[in-house]
Design an enzyme around this catalytic site. Structure first.
Site, PDB file in Angstrom:
ATOM      1  N   GLY A   1     -72.643  -8.683 -44.595  1.00  0.00           N
ATOM      2  CA  GLY A   1     -72.986  -9.882 -43.832  1.00  0.00           C
ATOM      3  C   GLY A   1     -74.424  -9.920 -43.333  1.00  0.00           C
ATOM      4  O   GLY A   1     -75.361  -9.472 -44.009  1.00  0.00           O
TER       5      GLY A   1
ATOM      6  N   ASP B   1     -69.632   3.535 -34.240  1.00  0.00           N
ATOM      7  CA  ASP B   1     -68.752   2.525 -33.644  1.00  0.00           C
ATOM      8  C   ASP B   1     -69.432   2.110 -32.350  1.00  0.00           C
ATOM      9  O   ASP B   1     -69.537   2.920 -31.412  1.00  0.00           O
ATOM     10  CB  ASP B   1     -67.369   3.141 -33.373  1.00  0.00           C
ATOM     11  CG  ASP B   1     -66.400   2.145 -32.736  1.00  0.00           C
ATOM     12  OD1 ASP B   1     -66.858   1.120 -32.189  1.00  0.00           O
ATOM     13  OD2 ASP B   1     -65.183   2.404 -32.782  1.00  0.00           O
TER      14      ASP B   1
ATOM     15  N   ASN C   1     -76.162  -6.005 -33.881  1.00  0.00           N
ATOM     16  CA  ASN C   1     -75.580  -7.063 -34.730  1.00  0.00           C
ATOM     17  C   ASN C   1     -74.058  -7.000 -34.783  1.00  0.00           C
ATOM     18  O   ASN C   1     -73.414  -8.045 -34.928  1.00  0.00           O
ATOM     19  CB  ASN C   1     -76.160  -6.917 -36.144  1.00  0.00           C
ATOM     20  CG  ASN C   1     -75.374  -7.705 -37.163  1.00  0.00           C
ATOM     21  OD1 ASN C   1     -75.510  -8.918 -37.281  1.00  0.00           O
ATOM     22  ND2 ASN C   1     -74.506  -7.014 -37.919  1.00  0.00           N
TER      23      ASN C   1
ATOM     24  N   TYR D   1     -64.595 -14.664 -27.576  1.00  0.00           N
ATOM     25  CA  TYR D   1     -65.802 -14.575 -28.405  1.00  0.00           C
ATOM     26  C   TYR D   1     -66.956 -15.316 -27.723  1.00  0.00           C
ATOM     27  O   TYR D   1     -68.064 -14.783 -27.591  1.00  0.00           O
ATOM     28  CB  TYR D   1     -65.513 -15.184 -29.786  1.00  0.00           C
ATOM     29  CG  TYR D   1     -66.679 -15.099 -30.748  1.00  0.00           C
ATOM     30  CD1 TYR D   1     -67.017 -13.887 -31.352  1.00  0.00           C
ATOM     31  CD2 TYR D   1     -67.432 -16.224 -31.067  1.00  0.00           C
ATOM     32  CE1 TYR D   1     -68.080 -13.805 -32.237  1.00  0.00           C
ATOM     33  CE2 TYR D   1     -68.495 -16.158 -31.952  1.00  0.00           C
ATOM     34  CZ  TYR D   1     -68.807 -14.943 -32.535  1.00  0.00           C
ATOM     35  OH  TYR D   1     -69.876 -14.866 -33.406  1.00  0.00           O
TER      36      TYR D   1
ATOM     37  N   LYS E   1     -70.401 -13.652 -26.185  1.00  0.00           N
ATOM     38  CA  LYS E   1     -71.711 -14.015 -26.749  1.00  0.00           C
ATOM     39  C   LYS E   1     -72.626 -14.616 -25.677  1.00  0.00           C
ATOM     40  O   LYS E   1     -73.837 -14.448 -25.713  1.00  0.00           O
ATOM     41  CB  LYS E   1     -71.525 -14.975 -27.919  1.00  0.00           C
ATOM     42  CG  LYS E   1     -70.877 -14.327 -29.146  1.00  0.00           C
ATOM     43  CD  LYS E   1     -71.783 -13.256 -29.734  1.00  0.00           C
ATOM     44  CE  LYS E   1     -71.219 -12.629 -30.992  1.00  0.00           C
ATOM     45  NZ  LYS E   1     -72.120 -11.640 -31.589  1.00  0.00           N
TER      46      LYS E   1
ATOM     47  N   ILE F   1     -72.858 -19.132 -40.551  1.00  0.00           N
ATOM     48  CA  ILE F   1     -73.558 -18.380 -41.606  1.00  0.00           C
ATOM     49  C   ILE F   1     -72.475 -17.809 -42.520  1.00  0.00           C
ATOM     50  O   ILE F   1     -71.538 -17.149 -42.030  1.00  0.00           O
ATOM     51  CB  ILE F   1     -74.413 -17.235 -41.006  1.00  0.00           C
ATOM     52  CG1 ILE F   1     -75.332 -17.754 -39.881  1.00  0.00           C
ATOM     53  CG2 ILE F   1     -75.203 -16.532 -42.101  1.00  0.00           C
ATOM     54  CD1 ILE F   1     -76.341 -18.797 -40.283  1.00  0.00           C
TER      55      ILE F   1
ATOM     56  N   THR G   1     -70.547 -15.532 -44.268  1.00  0.00           N
ATOM     57  CA  THR G   1     -70.351 -14.081 -44.395  1.00  0.00           C
ATOM     58  C   THR G   1     -68.845 -13.822 -44.374  1.00  0.00           C
ATOM     59  O   THR G   1     -68.056 -14.744 -44.081  1.00  0.00           O
ATOM     60  CB  THR G   1     -70.978 -13.318 -43.204  1.00  0.00           C
ATOM     61  OG1 THR G   1     -70.172 -13.580 -42.034  1.00  0.00           O
ATOM     62  CG2 THR G   1     -72.414 -13.723 -42.941  1.00  0.00           C
ATOM     63  N   PRO G   2     -68.440 -12.562 -44.598  1.00  0.00           N
ATOM     64  CA  PRO G   2     -66.996 -12.264 -44.572  1.00  0.00           C
ATOM     65  C   PRO G   2     -66.316 -12.567 -43.238  1.00  0.00           C
ATOM     66  O   PRO G   2     -65.086 -12.639 -43.181  1.00  0.00           O
ATOM     67  CB  PRO G   2     -66.959 -10.760 -44.876  1.00  0.00           C
ATOM     68  CG  PRO G   2     -68.209 -10.502 -45.665  1.00  0.00           C
ATOM     69  CD  PRO G   2     -69.240 -11.419 -45.093  1.00  0.00           C
TER      70      PRO G   2
HETATM   71  P1  NDP Z   1     -69.180  -9.534 -40.639  1.00  0.00           P
HETATM   72  O1  NDP Z   1     -67.782  -9.496 -40.160  1.00  0.00           O
HETATM   73  O2  NDP Z   1     -69.454  -9.994 -42.020  1.00  0.00           O
HETATM   74  O3  NDP Z   1     -69.871  -8.110 -40.439  1.00  0.00           O
HETATM   75  C1  NDP Z   1     -69.725  -7.436 -39.237  1.00  0.00           C
HETATM   76  C2  NDP Z   1     -69.880  -5.955 -39.497  1.00  0.00           C
HETATM   77  O4  NDP Z   1     -69.735  -5.287 -38.222  1.00  0.00           O
HETATM   78  C3  NDP Z   1     -68.810  -5.397 -40.423  1.00  0.00           C
HETATM   79  O5  NDP Z   1     -69.379  -4.492 -41.336  1.00  0.00           O
HETATM   80  C4  NDP Z   1     -67.879  -4.690 -39.454  1.00  0.00           C
HETATM   81  O6  NDP Z   1     -67.199  -3.596 -40.024  1.00  0.00           O
HETATM   82  C5  NDP Z   1     -68.850  -4.206 -38.414  1.00  0.00           C
HETATM   83  N1  NDP Z   1     -68.175  -3.821 -37.174  1.00  0.00           N
HETATM   84  C6  NDP Z   1     -67.066  -4.375 -36.611  1.00  0.00           C
HETATM   85  N2  NDP Z   1     -66.733  -3.720 -35.510  1.00  0.00           N
HETATM   86  C7  NDP Z   1     -67.652  -2.736 -35.348  1.00  0.00           C
HETATM   87  C8  NDP Z   1     -67.853  -1.704 -34.398  1.00  0.00           C
HETATM   88  N3  NDP Z   1     -66.998  -1.533 -33.366  1.00  0.00           N
HETATM   89  N4  NDP Z   1     -68.913  -0.888 -34.530  1.00  0.00           N
HETATM   90  C9  NDP Z   1     -69.754  -1.019 -35.570  1.00  0.00           C
HETATM   91  N5  NDP Z   1     -69.618  -1.945 -36.520  1.00  0.00           N
HETATM   92  C10 NDP Z   1     -68.569  -2.806 -36.407  1.00  0.00           C
HETATM   93  O7  NDP Z   1     -69.951 -10.446 -39.572  1.00  0.00           O
HETATM   94  P2  NDP Z   1     -71.291 -11.333 -39.699  1.00  0.00           P
HETATM   95  O8  NDP Z   1     -72.266 -10.664 -40.554  1.00  0.00           O
HETATM   96  O9  NDP Z   1     -70.915 -12.728 -39.960  1.00  0.00           O
HETATM   97  O10 NDP Z   1     -71.749 -11.303 -38.175  1.00  0.00           O
HETATM   98  C11 NDP Z   1     -72.760 -10.426 -37.697  1.00  0.00           C
HETATM   99  C12 NDP Z   1     -73.063 -10.831 -36.264  1.00  0.00           C
HETATM  100  O11 NDP Z   1     -73.475 -12.210 -36.245  1.00  0.00           O
HETATM  101  C13 NDP Z   1     -71.846 -10.745 -35.336  1.00  0.00           C
HETATM  102  O12 NDP Z   1     -72.255 -10.291 -34.065  1.00  0.00           O
HETATM  103  C14 NDP Z   1     -71.368 -12.185 -35.263  1.00  0.00           C
HETATM  104  O13 NDP Z   1     -70.667 -12.449 -34.081  1.00  0.00           O
HETATM  105  C15 NDP Z   1     -72.704 -12.910 -35.308  1.00  0.00           C
HETATM  106  N6  NDP Z   1     -72.573 -14.303 -35.711  1.00  0.00           N
HETATM  107  C16 NDP Z   1     -72.150 -14.633 -36.963  1.00  0.00           C
HETATM  108  C17 NDP Z   1     -72.040 -15.966 -37.326  1.00  0.00           C
HETATM  109  C18 NDP Z   1     -71.574 -16.384 -38.681  1.00  0.00           C
HETATM  110  O14 NDP Z   1     -71.383 -17.602 -38.882  1.00  0.00           O
HETATM  111  N7  NDP Z   1     -71.396 -15.467 -39.631  1.00  0.00           N
HETATM  112  C19 NDP Z   1     -72.370 -17.043 -36.376  1.00  0.00           C
HETATM  113  C20 NDP Z   1     -72.771 -16.575 -35.094  1.00  0.00           C
HETATM  114  C21 NDP Z   1     -72.891 -15.257 -34.780  1.00  0.00           C
HETATM  115  P3  NDP Z   1     -65.656  -3.784 -40.509  1.00  0.00           P
HETATM  116  O15 NDP Z   1     -65.731  -4.706 -41.665  1.00  0.00           O
HETATM  117  O16 NDP Z   1     -65.200  -2.421 -40.867  1.00  0.00           O
HETATM  118  O17 NDP Z   1     -64.920  -4.359 -39.334  1.00  0.00           O
END
Ligand code: NDP
Length: 259
Positions: A17, A58, A81, A152, A156, A187, A189-190
């Protein structure tokens, strides 16, 4: 000219992501990237793809941050992030009336506690040199209410505010350690997968989710990463305590017009 040469950059939740894209952009700009994630296998694979270093982390766990501080005691850029919506495994309702305390806390543990610990680590890793850039990934949801994802949104919003406390604190100490928040919306992403599904109505759901977005599309992780590069670079040395929206115009106003 690459903009990140000589900078040690830590990115959390970067196995996929937005975090993955930020890590890749930092690497492409000449930075020494430490990609971190809770998922060891996915994180290590992502780091191999980019050609950077991986550390398991973590963000909820103080002990993990302490280990990172031992292994990576100096950093120039830290991107907090990692974040979850709380809907990753289905789960119960997240509205203010029915949400469970356990679900509320689980979301805050990653999003808010993780960012607090990440900022604390960053200050420790930057204060010796007295300079650095902390970037907290908040959300459009941190600026408006989200009735069905209240935890959430609250987490945030707290990230947005904590960013400003960190920025002011660092400035008061006389450090050139900057702290800013990025507020993305929609955005692709997964993180969206549980809400999009795989059925024949997937495309309709995608369209519905961006119906109110003036640019009428999802954003791409690369578009967020470009903002992170700017904030991390020496082009942004007068930007601290601020928030940057990247939302296709969603927060610019309302589509409703007076009759
Ligand atoms: P994804 O779910 O695609 O990626 C998040 C990553 O964080 C995953 O690899 C996940 O691992 C990891 N993760 C989850 N929990 C933990 C933890 N406790 N410690 C370390 N890593 C962890 O999310 P995005 O890329 O979409 O989002 C990234 C950031 O952007 C987030 O903070 C999200 O809230 C924010 N955001 C995203 C938006 C969007 O539309 N995509 C919009 C607004 C904000 P695993 O897969 O193993 O859980």
């Amino acid at each position: 000219m690459p903009r990140m040469i000589g900078k040690i950059c830590v990115v959390t939740g970067a196995a996929r992501g937005i975090g993955l894209s930020i890590a890749a952009h930092f690497h492409d700009e000449g930075g020494s990237v430490i990609l971190t994630d809770i998922d060891r296998a996915a994180g290590a694979a992502a780091a191999r793809t980019i050609g950077c270093h991986f550390e398991p982390l973590d963000v909820r766990e103080e002990v993990d941050w302490a280990r990172l501080a031992e292994r990576i005691p100096i950093a120039d850029v830290v991107v907090n992030n990692a974040g979850i919506t709380g809907f990753e495994h289905g789960g119960g309702p997240h509205d203010p009336e029915h949400a469970s305390l356990a679900d509320w806390r689980a979301v805050h543990a990653v999003n808010l506690d993780g960012t607090f610990l990440g900022c604390r680590y960053a200050i420790g890793a930057m204060k010796q040199q007295g300079t650095g850039s902390i970037i907290n990934i908040s959300s459009r949801s941190g600026l408006v209410g989200i009735p069905l994802a209240a935890a959430y949104a609250a987490s945030k919003a707290a990230i947005r505010n904590h960013t400003k406390s960190v920025a002011l604190y660092c400035a008061q100490q006389g450090w050139r350690i900057r702290c800013n928040s990025i507020h993305p919306a929609a955005i692709l992403t997964p993180i969206w997968e549980p809400m999009l599904g795989t059925g024949p109505d997937r495309e309709d759901r995608m369209q519905a989710l961006v119906a109110d977005t003036p640019l009428k599309r999802f954003g791409q992780p690369d578009e967020v990463a470009a903002i992170a590069v700017l904030l991390a670079s020496d082009e942004a040395t007068y930007i601290t305590g601020t928030e940057l929206n990247i939302d296709g115009g969603l927060l610019a106003g309302s589509a409703a017009t007076p009759g």
